[in-house]
Design a protein around this motif. Structure first.
Motif, PDB file in Angstrom:
ATOM      1  N   LEU A 116       0.840  -1.198   0.000  1.00 27.59           N
ATOM      2  CA  LEU A 116       0.000   0.000   0.000  1.00 27.59           C
ATOM      3  C   LEU A 116       0.873   1.245   0.000  1.00 27.59           C
ATOM      4  CD1 LEU A 116      -2.858   1.181   0.225  1.00 27.59           C
ATOM      5  CD2 LEU A 116      -2.609   1.070   2.705  1.00 27.59           C
ATOM      6  N   GLY A 117       0.724   2.061  -1.039  1.00 27.07           N
ATOM      7  CA  GLY A 117       1.477   3.298  -1.126  1.00 27.07           C
ATOM      8  C   GLY A 117       0.891   4.361  -0.202  1.00 27.07           C
ATOM      9  N   GLU A 118       1.690   5.314   0.198  1.00 21.47           N
ATOM     10  CA  GLU A 118       1.252   6.405   1.074  1.00 21.47           C
ATOM     11  C   GLU A 118       0.076   7.141   0.429  1.00 21.47           C
ATOM     12  OE1 GLU A 118       1.227   8.241   4.568  1.00 21.47           O
ATOM     13  OE2 GLU A 118       2.849   6.867   4.065  1.00 21.47           O
ATOM     14  N   GLY A 119      -1.043   7.224   1.139  1.00 21.57           N
ATOM     15  CA  GLY A 119      -2.210   7.936   0.646  1.00 21.57           C
ATOM     16  C   GLY A 119      -3.020   7.185  -0.405  1.00 21.57           C
ATOM     17  N   GLU A 120      -2.626   5.971  -0.744  1.00 18.27           N
ATOM     18  CA  GLU A 120      -3.315   5.196  -1.767  1.00 18.27           C
ATOM     19  C   GLU A 120      -4.604   4.606  -1.198  1.00 18.27           C
ATOM     20  OE1 GLU A 120      -2.396   1.214  -4.458  1.00 18.27           O
ATOM     21  OE2 GLU A 120      -0.761   2.267  -3.474  1.00 18.27           O
ATOM     22  N   ALA A 121      -5.670   4.655  -1.987  1.00 18.24           N
ATOM     23  CA  ALA A 121      -6.959   4.116  -1.550  1.00 18.24           C
ATOM     24  C   ALA A 121      -6.996   2.599  -1.760  1.00 18.24           C
ATOM     25  CB  ALA A 121      -8.088   4.775  -2.333  1.00 18.24           C
ATOM     26  N   LEU A 122      -7.742   1.936  -0.911  1.00 19.94           N
ATOM     27  CA  LEU A 122      -7.917   0.493  -1.017  1.00 19.94           C
ATOM     28  C   LEU A 122      -9.182   0.171  -1.789  1.00 19.94           C
ATOM     29  CD1 LEU A 122      -7.252  -0.475   2.695  1.00 19.94           C
ATOM     30  CD2 LEU A 122      -5.754  -0.936   0.785  1.00 19.94           C
ATOM     31  N   GLU A 123      -9.268  -1.041  -2.321  1.00 16.08           N
ATOM     32  CA  GLU A 123     -10.517  -1.509  -2.887  1.00 16.08           C
ATOM     33  C   GLU A 123     -11.482  -1.760  -1.746  1.00 16.08           C
ATOM     34  OE1 GLU A 123     -10.058  -4.765  -5.632  1.00 16.08           O
ATOM     35  OE2 GLU A 123      -8.057  -4.058  -6.118  1.00 16.08           O
ATOM     36  N   GLU A 124     -12.769  -1.905  -2.055  1.00 17.51           N
ATOM     37  CA  GLU A 124     -13.803  -1.927  -1.023  1.00 17.51           C
ATOM     38  C   GLU A 124     -13.607  -2.984   0.057  1.00 17.51           C
ATOM     39  OE1 GLU A 124     -18.624  -2.079  -0.467  1.00 17.51           O
ATOM     40  OE2 GLU A 124     -17.765  -2.403  -2.447  1.00 17.51           O
ATOM     41  N   VAL A 125     -13.528  -4.270  -0.304  1.00 13.77           N
ATOM     42  CA  VAL A 125     -13.430  -5.298   0.740  1.00 13.77           C
ATOM     43  C   VAL A 125     -12.115  -5.212   1.514  1.00 13.77           C
ATOM     44  CG1 VAL A 125     -13.383  -7.776   1.215  1.00 13.77           C
ATOM     45  CG2 VAL A 125     -15.132  -6.842  -0.288  1.00 13.77           C
ATOM     46  N   PRO A 126     -10.955  -5.093   0.856  1.00 16.45           N
ATOM     47  CA  PRO A 126      -9.733  -4.929   1.652  1.00 16.45           C
ATOM     48  C   PRO A 126      -9.809  -3.709   2.564  1.00 16.45           C
ATOM     49  CG  PRO A 126      -9.149  -5.424  -0.601  1.00 16.45           C
ATOM     50  CD  PRO A 126     -10.635  -5.203  -0.570  1.00 16.45           C
ATOM     51  N   GLU A 127     -10.398  -2.617   2.086  1.00 16.92           N
ATOM     52  CA  GLU A 127     -10.508  -1.412   2.900  1.00 16.92           C
ATOM     53  C   GLU A 127     -11.358  -1.682   4.145  1.00 16.92           C
ATOM     54  OE1 GLU A 127     -11.735   3.284   2.558  1.00 16.92           O
ATOM     55  OE2 GLU A 127     -11.832   2.029   0.781  1.00 16.92           O
ATOM     56  N   LEU A 128     -12.463  -2.389   3.984  1.00 16.57           N
ATOM     57  CA  LEU A 128     -13.317  -2.714   5.128  1.00 16.57           C
ATOM     58  C   LEU A 128     -12.591  -3.617   6.119  1.00 16.57           C
ATOM     59  CD1 LEU A 128     -16.770  -3.365   3.410  1.00 16.57           C
ATOM     60  CD2 LEU A 128     -15.996  -1.307   4.608  1.00 16.57           C
ATOM     61  N   VAL A 129     -11.882  -4.611   5.617  1.00 18.14           N
ATOM     62  CA  VAL A 129     -11.151  -5.528   6.493  1.00 18.14           C
ATOM     63  C   VAL A 129     -10.085  -4.763   7.281  1.00 18.14           C
ATOM     64  CG1 VAL A 129      -9.646  -7.558   6.593  1.00 18.14           C
ATOM     65  CG2 VAL A 129     -11.598  -7.546   5.028  1.00 18.14           C
ATOM     66  N   VAL A 130      -9.333  -3.913   6.601  1.00 16.16           N
ATOM     67  CA  VAL A 130      -8.284  -3.137   7.267  1.00 16.16           C
ATOM     68  C   VAL A 130      -8.897  -2.167   8.276  1.00 16.16           C
ATOM     69  CG1 VAL A 130      -6.449  -1.425   6.912  1.00 16.16           C
ATOM     70  CG2 VAL A 130      -6.605  -3.420   5.406  1.00 16.16           C
ATOM     71  N   LEU A 131     -10.000  -1.514   7.916  1.00 15.01           N
ATOM     72  CA  LEU A 131     -10.669  -0.586   8.834  1.00 15.01           C
ATOM     73  C   LEU A 131     -11.134  -1.312  10.099  1.00 15.01           C
ATOM     74  CD1 LEU A 131     -12.056   2.130   9.566  1.00 15.01           C
ATOM     75  CD2 LEU A 131     -14.050   1.290   8.323  1.00 15.01           C
ATOM     76  N   ILE A 132     -11.810  -2.431   9.936  1.00 12.98           N
ATOM     77  CA  ILE A 132     -12.332  -3.164  11.098  1.00 12.98           C
ATOM     78  C   ILE A 132     -11.186  -3.745  11.923  1.00 12.98           C
ATOM     79  CG2 ILE A 132     -13.791  -5.076  11.864  1.00 12.98           C
ATOM     80  CD1 ILE A 132     -15.241  -2.513  10.676  1.00 12.98           C
ATOM     81  N   ALA A 133     -10.140  -4.243  11.263  1.00 15.98           N
ATOM     82  CA  ALA A 133      -8.977  -4.754  12.006  1.00 15.98           C
ATOM     83  C   ALA A 133      -8.385  -3.649  12.871  1.00 15.98           C
ATOM     84  CB  ALA A 133      -7.920  -5.299  11.046  1.00 15.98           C
ATOM     85  N   THR A 134      -8.252  -2.453  12.294  1.00 17.06           N
ATOM     86  CA  THR A 134      -7.694  -1.319  13.036  1.00 17.06           C
ATOM     87  C   THR A 134      -8.593  -0.943  14.207  1.00 17.06           C
ATOM     88  OG1 THR A 134      -6.649  -0.509  11.016  1.00 17.06           O
ATOM     89  CG2 THR A 134      -6.879   1.064  12.822  1.00 17.06           C
ATOM     90  N   GLU A 135      -9.900  -0.870  13.974  1.00 14.78           N
ATOM     91  CA  GLU A 135     -10.839  -0.500  15.038  1.00 14.78           C
ATOM     92  C   GLU A 135     -10.832  -1.523  16.174  1.00 14.78           C
ATOM     93  OE1 GLU A 135     -12.802   2.187  15.558  1.00 14.78           O
ATOM     94  OE2 GLU A 135     -12.001   3.164  13.777  1.00 14.78           O
ATOM     95  N   LEU A 136     -10.920  -2.812  15.824  1.00 16.77           N
ATOM     96  CA  LEU A 136     -10.961  -3.847  16.861  1.00 16.77           C
ATOM     97  C   LEU A 136      -9.631  -3.942  17.612  1.00 16.77           C
ATOM     98  CD1 LEU A 136     -13.022  -6.670  15.105  1.00 16.77           C
ATOM     99  CD2 LEU A 136     -13.825  -4.937  16.732  1.00 16.77           C
ATOM    100  N   ALA A 137      -8.515  -3.803  16.888  1.00 16.75           N
ATOM    101  CA  ALA A 137      -7.202  -3.844  17.553  1.00 16.75           C
ATOM    102  C   ALA A 137      -7.026  -2.626  18.456  1.00 16.75           C
ATOM    103  CB  ALA A 137      -6.082  -3.918  16.519  1.00 16.75           C
ATOM    104  N   THR A 138      -7.504  -1.463  18.021  1.00 14.33           N
ATOM    105  CA  THR A 138      -7.438  -0.262  18.857  1.00 14.33           C
ATOM    106  C   THR A 138      -8.232  -0.473  20.142  1.00 14.33           C
ATOM    107  OG1 THR A 138      -7.134   1.182  16.944  1.00 14.33           O
ATOM    108  CG2 THR A 138      -7.958   2.215  18.958  1.00 14.33           C
TER     109      THR A 138
END
Length: 151
Positions: free
Chosen positions: A43-65
């Motif tokens: 993942l490049g700096e500031g690069e957007a993710l595709e929908e499902v990977p973006e959701l997985v990464v978002l939820i992983a970050t939220e739950l880990a936080t």
């Protein structure tokens, strides 16, 4: 506030990758590494993710936080797979508290990780082992999200 349903992730799941986090500064590395695991691309700096990977990464970050903030470290994040789903499993070592769905709180108050997981994943639940409390969320597995890199 409400309780989250208690049930383990599907027993036929296979672990694809595991991360161990002891503090919040490790979240950035988790996001980048999880994206690479899901897509095969860095993942490049500031690069957007595709929908499902973006959701997985978002939820992983939220739950880990949540686990780092409210649980007992280390936090263990696992990416699991079944034939048709990807599953995030986030564990902490605080067996003395149950995961709760909080009502809407003011911005910055936190506590929205489980609500986001419920809203954006196929299913979400929790279970305890003799050493950890685990929260999991499942996501559709698409052709691009094979869970393994090409040989």
């Amino acid at each position: 506030m409400g309780r989250l349903s208690s049930s383990p992730p599907p027993p036929q799941s296979v672990e694809l990758r595991r991360w161990t986090l002891s503090e919040a500064v490790h979240l950035r590395g988790l996001r980048a590494s999880l994206h690479e695991e899901l897509t095969g691309d860095v993942l490049g700096e500031g690069e957007a993710l595709e929908e499902v990977p973006e959701l997985v990464v978002l939820i992983a970050t939220e739950l880990a936080t949540n686990a780092l903030r409210h649980g007992i470290p280390p936090t263990i994040v696992r990416l699991l797979a079944t034939e048709d789903c990807l599953i995030l499993d986030v564990a902490d070592h605080d067996l003395g508290s149950l995961p709760e769905l909080t009502d809407a709180q003011p911005d910055g108050a936190g506590g929205r990780g489980l609500q986001l997981a419920r809203a954006l994943s196929l299913d979400v639940g929790w279970y305890a082992t003799d050493r950890t409390k685990n929260i999991w969320a499942s996501f559709p597995r698409t052709a691009r999200l094979s869970g393994s890199r090409p040989s």
